[in-house]
Motif scaffolding. Structure first.
Motif, PDB file in Angstrom:
ATOM      1  N   ILE A   5     -31.802  42.246   7.129  1.00 49.74           N
ATOM      2  CA  ILE A   5     -30.496  42.871   7.381  1.00 49.74           C
ATOM      3  C   ILE A   5     -30.034  42.559   8.801  1.00 49.74           C
ATOM      4  O   ILE A   5     -28.862  42.236   9.024  1.00 49.74           O
ATOM      5  N   LYS A   6     -30.948  42.652   9.766  1.00 50.05           N
ATOM      6  CA  LYS A   6     -30.590  42.345  11.155  1.00 50.05           C
ATOM      7  C   LYS A   6     -30.176  40.877  11.290  1.00 50.05           C
ATOM      8  O   LYS A   6     -29.198  40.560  11.962  1.00 50.05           O
ATOM      9  N   ARG A   7     -30.914  39.981  10.637  1.00 51.09           N
ATOM     10  CA  ARG A   7     -30.580  38.559  10.695  1.00 51.09           C
ATOM     11  C   ARG A   7     -29.199  38.315  10.068  1.00 51.09           C
ATOM     12  O   ARG A   7     -28.397  37.549  10.585  1.00 51.09           O
ATOM     13  N   PHE A   8     -28.907  38.980   8.947  1.00 52.00           N
ATOM     14  CA  PHE A   8     -27.601  38.835   8.295  1.00 52.00           C
ATOM     15  C   PHE A   8     -26.488  39.352   9.195  1.00 52.00           C
ATOM     16  O   PHE A   8     -25.410  38.764   9.274  1.00 52.00           O
ATOM     17  N   ALA A   9     -26.726  40.440   9.903  1.00 53.72           N
ATOM     18  CA  ALA A   9     -25.707  41.023  10.775  1.00 53.72           C
ATOM     19  C   ALA A   9     -25.397  40.124  11.970  1.00 53.72           C
ATOM     20  O   ALA A   9     -24.259  40.079  12.435  1.00 53.72           O
ATOM     21  N   TYR A  10     -26.399  39.387  12.455  1.00 52.72           N
ATOM     22  CA  TYR A  10     -26.203  38.534  13.623  1.00 52.72           C
ATOM     23  C   TYR A  10     -25.803  37.101  13.267  1.00 52.72           C
ATOM     24  O   TYR A  10     -25.517  36.296  14.125  1.00 52.72           O
ATOM     25  N   GLU A  11     -25.778  36.799  11.987  1.00 50.04           N
ATOM     26  CA  GLU A  11     -25.414  35.451  11.548  1.00 50.04           C
ATOM     27  C   GLU A  11     -23.936  35.204  11.829  1.00 50.04           C
ATOM     28  O   GLU A  11     -23.089  36.055  11.570  1.00 50.04           O
ATOM     29  N   GLU A  12     -23.618  34.035  12.358  1.00 42.43           N
ATOM     30  CA  GLU A  12     -22.244  33.742  12.749  1.00 42.43           C
ATOM     31  C   GLU A  12     -21.611  32.635  11.909  1.00 42.43           C
ATOM     32  O   GLU A  12     -20.518  32.175  12.221  1.00 42.43           O
TER      33      GLU A  12
END
Length: 59
Positions: A5-12
């Protein structure tokens, strides 16, 4: 799971796609506005050339 979830939130990657879409939209609006503004000027120029050559101007 929280790491995903954190990786998805920081994905640009999605943000870059939105930025490109916004840029393309702005470019399309500018091109359309230029066509509206420059269209009559171009028509008048061509009519002047046609008339100068002895032809009939386009209405």
């Amino acid at each position: 799971m929280f790491e995903d979830i954190k990786r998805f939130a920081y994905e640009e990657d999605g943000a870059a796609g939105v930025e490109y879409a916004l840029l393309l939209t702005i470019a399309a609006v500018v091109i359309a506005a230029a066509g509206v503004v420059l269209g009559p000027l171009v028509k008048a120029t061509f009519n002047s050339v046609i008339t100068g050559l002895g032809g009939t101007a386009v209405p």
